[in-house]
Design a protein around this motif. Structure first.
Motif, PDB file in Angstrom:
ATOM      1  N   UNK A  84      -9.187 -12.250   3.985  1.00  0.00           N
ATOM      2  CA  UNK A  84      -8.794 -12.125   2.580  1.00  0.00           C
ATOM      3  C   UNK A  84      -9.656 -11.098   1.848  1.00  0.00           C
ATOM      4  N   UNK A  85     -10.932 -11.054   2.143  1.00  0.00           N
ATOM      5  CA  UNK A  85     -11.813 -10.075   1.493  1.00  0.00           C
ATOM      6  C   UNK A  85     -11.417  -8.643   1.818  1.00  0.00           C
ATOM      7  N   UNK A  86     -11.194  -8.374   3.093  1.00  0.00           N
ATOM      8  CA  UNK A  86     -10.841  -7.009   3.491  1.00  0.00           C
ATOM      9  C   UNK A  86      -9.492  -6.609   2.896  1.00  0.00           C
ATOM     10  N   UNK A  87      -8.509  -7.484   2.987  1.00  0.00           N
ATOM     11  CA  UNK A  87      -7.191  -7.171   2.431  1.00  0.00           C
ATOM     12  C   UNK A  87      -7.258  -7.028   0.913  1.00  0.00           C
ATOM     13  N   UNK A  88      -8.030  -7.878   0.261  1.00  0.00           N
ATOM     14  CA  UNK A  88      -8.183  -7.780  -1.200  1.00  0.00           C
ATOM     15  C   UNK A  88      -8.828  -6.459  -1.581  1.00  0.00           C
ATOM     16  N   UNK A  89      -9.837  -6.061  -0.829  1.00  0.00           N
ATOM     17  CA  UNK A  89     -10.477  -4.770  -1.091  1.00  0.00           C
ATOM     18  C   UNK A  89      -9.443  -3.645  -1.012  1.00  0.00           C
ATOM     19  N   UNK A  90      -8.627  -3.678   0.030  1.00  0.00           N
ATOM     20  CA  UNK A  90      -7.617  -2.622   0.176  1.00  0.00           C
ATOM     21  C   UNK A  90      -6.593  -2.667  -0.959  1.00  0.00           C
ATOM     22  N   UNK A  91      -6.174  -3.869  -1.351  1.00  0.00           N
ATOM     23  CA  UNK A  91      -5.227  -3.973  -2.467  1.00  0.00           C
ATOM     24  C   UNK A  91      -5.824  -3.437  -3.762  1.00  0.00           C
ATOM     25  N   UNK A  92      -7.101  -3.716  -3.988  1.00  0.00           N
ATOM     26  CA  UNK A  92      -7.757  -3.298  -5.220  1.00  0.00           C
ATOM     27  C   UNK A  92      -8.146  -1.819  -5.237  1.00  0.00           C
ATOM     28  N   UNK A  93      -8.658  -1.315  -4.127  1.00  0.00           N
ATOM     29  CA  UNK A  93      -9.321  -0.010  -4.136  1.00  0.00           C
ATOM     30  C   UNK A  93      -8.696   1.058  -3.238  1.00  0.00           C
ATOM     31  N   UNK A  94      -7.624   0.735  -2.553  1.00  0.00           N
ATOM     32  CA  UNK A  94      -6.992   1.706  -1.650  1.00  0.00           C
ATOM     33  C   UNK A  94      -5.510   1.839  -1.985  1.00  0.00           C
ATOM     34  N   UNK A  95      -5.193   2.439  -3.126  1.00  0.00           N
ATOM     35  CA  UNK A  95      -3.789   2.518  -3.547  1.00  0.00           C
ATOM     36  C   UNK A  95      -2.906   3.329  -2.599  1.00  0.00           C
ATOM     37  N   UNK A  96      -3.526   4.157  -1.760  1.00  0.00           N
ATOM     38  CA  UNK A  96      -2.745   4.969  -0.824  1.00  0.00           C
ATOM     39  C   UNK A  96      -2.194   4.145   0.344  1.00  0.00           C
TER      40      UNK A  96
END
Length: 146
Positions: free
Chosen positions: A84-96
């Protein structure tokens, strides 16, 4: 398996180990990479995810905690918590990175590394998070975990 998938799995494994061991210690990343061989590009991607999660962990954990129903963040299985942390990071900070890619990867990794209904659980939490963070036209319905 692709470089990004391997990188996500390595990042989750690193964060999982860090969760179990407590605070980081000198040499920790090198100790991990000496046991987990990875191509340079895979390692670079994993390290970017690890650093992003660690830098923003308080915000990420708070966002996940808000979405948990009848469950405390501390009681999450360590693997699920770090998926969940890794996926949340990507959702929040990796819009590409497209939302369906993030959700599918997280669900598949949860199924592979965790137990029982982890895929369904991760799907439910991340679907809520994705809907709250990303515009509807940027995401599609979350895949159903089987």
């Amino acid at each position: 398996m692709g470089r990004r998938r391997e990188g996500r799995e390595a990042a989750i494994q690193f964060l999982f180990a860090r969760d179990l061991q407590g605070e980081s210690k000198p040499g920790e990343p090198e100790d991990f990479w000496s046991l987990h061989s990875a191509k340079t590009s895979t390692r670079a991607f994993a390290e970017s995810l690890i650093q992003g999660v660690l830098k923003n962990q308080a915000q990420i954990d708070a966002g996940i905690t808000k979405l948990l129903e009848n469950f405390s963040f501390e009681r999450l299985a360590a693997v699920d918590r770090n998926v969940l942390r890794v996926a949340s990071y990507e959702l929040l900070y990796c819009p590409e990175v497209p939302t369906p890619v993030i959700l599918n990867e997280a669900i598949d990794i949860a199924k592979a590394l965790s137990a029982g209904e982890s895929g369904s659980f991760v799907n439910g939490v991340l679907d809520k998070l994705a809907k709250s963070l990303r515009k509807p036209e940027a995401s599609s319905p979350a895949p159903q975990a089987s």
